[in-house]
Design an enzyme around this catalytic site. Structure first.
Site, PDB file in Angstrom:
ATOM      1  N   LYS A  91      -6.043  -1.071   2.588  1.00 30.45           N
ATOM      2  CA  LYS A  91      -5.908   0.387   2.676  1.00 30.45           C
ATOM      3  C   LYS A  91      -4.409   0.665   2.769  1.00 30.45           C
ATOM      4  CE  LYS A  91      -7.696   4.064   5.628  1.00 30.45           C
ATOM      5  NZ  LYS A  91      -8.799   4.431   6.525  1.00 30.45           N
ATOM      6  N   ASP A 111     -16.636   9.606  13.102  1.00 31.10           N
ATOM      7  CA  ASP A 111     -16.670  10.234  11.771  1.00 31.10           C
ATOM      8  C   ASP A 111     -17.730   9.564  10.906  1.00 31.10           C
ATOM      9  OD1 ASP A 111     -15.981  11.831   9.662  1.00 31.10           O
ATOM     10  OD2 ASP A 111     -14.143  10.774   9.141  1.00 31.10           O
TER      11      ASP A 111
HETATM   12  N1  LIG Z   1     -13.856  -2.941   4.019  1.00 29.02           N
HETATM   13  C1  LIG Z   1     -14.206  -2.278   2.914  1.00 29.02           C
HETATM   14  N2  LIG Z   1     -14.958  -2.874   1.966  1.00 29.02           N
HETATM   15  C2  LIG Z   1     -15.319  -2.210   0.837  1.00 29.02           C
HETATM   16  N3  LIG Z   1     -14.959  -0.949   0.559  1.00 29.02           N
HETATM   17  C3  LIG Z   1     -14.199  -0.304   1.456  1.00 29.02           C
HETATM   18  C4  LIG Z   1     -13.787  -0.924   2.673  1.00 29.02           C
HETATM   19  N4  LIG Z   1     -13.039  -0.046   3.376  1.00 29.02           N
HETATM   20  C5  LIG Z   1     -13.007   1.074   2.627  1.00 29.02           C
HETATM   21  N5  LIG Z   1     -13.696   0.936   1.479  1.00 29.02           N
HETATM   22  C6  LIG Z   1     -13.898   1.951   0.416  1.00 29.02           C
HETATM   23  O1  LIG Z   1     -12.842   2.870   0.462  1.00 29.02           O
HETATM   24  C7  LIG Z   1     -13.332   4.181   0.788  1.00 29.02           C
HETATM   25  C8  LIG Z   1     -12.302   4.906   1.656  1.00 29.02           C
HETATM   26  O2  LIG Z   1     -12.067   4.159   2.841  1.00 29.02           O
HETATM   27  P1  LIG Z   1     -11.731   4.881   4.221  1.00 29.02           P
HETATM   28  O3  LIG Z   1     -12.864   5.828   4.523  1.00 29.02           O
HETATM   29  O4  LIG Z   1     -11.406   3.862   5.230  1.00 29.02           O
HETATM   30  O5  LIG Z   1     -10.434   5.668   3.806  1.00 29.02           O
HETATM   31  P2  LIG Z   1      -9.987   7.151   4.131  1.00 29.02           P
HETATM   32  O6  LIG Z   1      -8.689   7.328   3.439  1.00 29.02           O
HETATM   33  O7  LIG Z   1     -10.031   7.377   5.589  1.00 29.02           O
HETATM   34  O8  LIG Z   1     -11.106   7.998   3.369  1.00 29.02           O
HETATM   35  P3  LIG Z   1     -11.911   9.294   3.841  1.00 29.02           P
HETATM   36  O9  LIG Z   1     -10.915  10.393   3.882  1.00 29.02           O
HETATM   37  O10 LIG Z   1     -12.933   9.456   2.728  1.00 29.02           O
HETATM   38  O11 LIG Z   1     -12.573   9.009   5.159  1.00 29.02           O
HETATM   39  C9  LIG Z   1     -14.659   3.929   1.464  1.00 29.02           C
HETATM   40  O12 LIG Z   1     -15.515   5.053   1.352  1.00 29.02           O
HETATM   41  C10 LIG Z   1     -15.162   2.728   0.675  1.00 29.02           C
HETATM   42  O13 LIG Z   1     -15.686   3.133  -0.563  1.00 29.02           O
END
Ligand SMILES: Nc1ncnc2c1ncn2[C@@H]1O[C@H](COP(=O)(O)OP(=O)(O)OP(=O)(O)O)[C@@H](O)[C@H]1O
Length: 442
Positions: free
Chosen positions: A149, A286
């Protein structure tokens, strides 16, 4: 006007880092929103719906801070007008990925080497791209599949400028009665603190570990999990974790096709939430459907620990007692005192025990199983209004998670009634026994 020529879009193309440009963009969006409402009014559409729709559109155009704020509004039933919450539910946080070159630079700066050295494989095409971060698949030299990420460059400055504007708007809103009632400045302060927390991925990584530790040794430990963090490849702006191959919980067709039992899944989700909040002390804050997955073994997998809630020891004891006072002893004076001790009620009245009794009446009827969290949330919000009460943030947050659980229940186990379920009731009895013991020992 052609979208590509709006000042907001032009501003987006140059680095928007100063407050002045953000104020300009915000004012511009407010003006178009106002215009849109006027036009809709002329077309005789209901004014409230038109205003909510226009506000949603403008929030989306203004980007990350406002999208997050919109999502907060959408998940706070009872605080904002229903029509606004409904409209904001459709606000999605999906934006085009950042330029691959800048992503490469972030990785280089954070991990001290280019991704081609650090990882055996790194996919420059993200699997998800939201306003704060994007998520890339990769493989470690050990062969393990991971996701990374990565925080978007420049996001911090941009959020800071937006927050300053929101703080001023909230201060102005508090000049009105409604603004004071919803504690506009507090909402924005809280929101800002959360957003700043979300910008340090080490905080998120630590929350994952803390949450796992709080469920370790309980019967949920092997039924609900979160991805393992790779701390050696995690920094403020980069979070590397185990790749999770799983389906979304709201994809009912896929969940059924994989042979998972909806009731089992929902029971695990509900009880592990209660366990982590009322016993463990840290809960996922969340649980929207993108963050709740089901793996091939039928375990629930939670992603995105950017928002968590915490109850300290004292609060957990009070909450457990509150549960007993309301559900078992029907001691509404004691329940009122407990709410007071939580800091929730600032004014009491002769009628408080009676009001509390009425509020909990549906909970004690034989139709106990049919009580809806949504209905409960609305009632609680009304009671709070009547008593000038302010529910502690974490209590509201846990309530929001119950609303998500309720939504998934409708999809996957529509006939299941948790309060008629022997495992759920067994769990509640355990909490009650613990609370009675705590009461006896003072
Ligand atoms: N460990 C993981 N394995 C596989 N896919 C993942 C993983 N972590 C995140 N993802 C993918 O990435 C997407 C976004 O991750 P995350 O929710 O942590 O990020 P965010 O920027 O906080 O997004 P949001 O604003 O949608 O909550 C997840 O919905 C999933 O599809």
């Amino acid at each position: 006007m052609n979208e590509s020529t709006t000042p907001e879009l032009l501003l987006r193309r140059v680095p928007i880092t100063t407050e002045v440009t953000r104020v300009g963009a915000t004012a511009w969006q407010a003006a178009i929103g106002g215009g849109q409402v006027l036009l809709d009014g002329l077309r005789r559409r209901p004014l409230a719906a038109a205003a909510a729709h226009a506000t949603r559109d403008r929030f989306a155009a203004l980007g990350p801070t406002y999208v997050k704020l919109g999502q907060l509004i959408a998940s706070s039933p009872g605080v904002f007008p229903g029509v606004l919450s409904e409209e904001f539910r459709t606000l999605l946080d999906r934006v085009p990925p950042a330029d691959p070159g800048t992503i490469h630079d972030v990785l280089l700066a954070e991990l001290g080497a280019p991704p081609t050295d650090v990882f055996a494989e790194f996919d420059p095409v993200p699997i998800a791209s939201a306003s704060i971060a994007q998520v890339h698949p990769a493989r470690l030299h050990s062969g393990e599949r991971v996701v990374i990420k990565i925080q978007r460059p420049g996001i911090e400055t941009r959020l800071a400028a937006d927050l300053q504007i929101l703080e001023r708007v909230a201060a102005t809103a508090e000049l009105s009665r409604y603004g004071r009632m919803v504690s506009a400045t507090e909402i924005v302060d809280d929101f800002g603190a959360n957003l700043r927390d979300e910008l340090d991925f080490r905080t998120e990584a630590a929350s994952i570990d803390e949450w796992r530790a709080c469920l370790a040794g309980t019967r949920f430990a092997d039924r609900v999990r979160a991805p393992q963090v790779h701390w050696d490849l995690t920094t403020t702006r980069v979070l590397t974790m185990e790749y999770v191959d799983a389906i979304r919980i709201d994809d009912a067709a896929a969940v059924r096709a994989a042979g998972h039992d909806g009731v089992d899944l929902l029971r695990t989700l509900l009880l592990s939430l209660l366990e982590s909040a009322f016993r463990g002390g840290i809960f996922h804050g969340d649980l929207h459907a993108g963050n709740v997955l089901v793996d091939p073994e039928g375990r629930i997998v939670l992603l995105d620990f950017g928002i968590v809630g915490r109850f300290d020891d004292r609060t957990r004891v009070i909450l457990r007692r509150l549960l007993v006072d309301l559900m078992v002893r029907n001691d509404f004076d004691a329940a009122g005192r407990a709410l007071f001790r939580l800091g929730a009620v600032r004014r009491t009245s002769d009628r408080s025990a009676e009001d509390m009794r009425q509020f909990t009446a549906p909970l004690r009827r034989t139709s106990l199983a049919n009580v809806s969290y949504t209905q409960l949330g609305r009632q609680l919000a009304e009671l709070a209004k009547a008593y000038d009460a302010k529910l502690p943030r974490e209590l509201v947050l846990v309530g929001k998670q119950l609303l998500y659980v309720e939504r998934y229940m409708k999809l996957l186990a529509p006939r299941w009634r948790p309060l008629n379920d022997s495992e759920v009731m067994g769990y509640m009895s355990g909490l009650i026994v613990q609370a009675e013991r705590e009461r006896a020992t003072g």
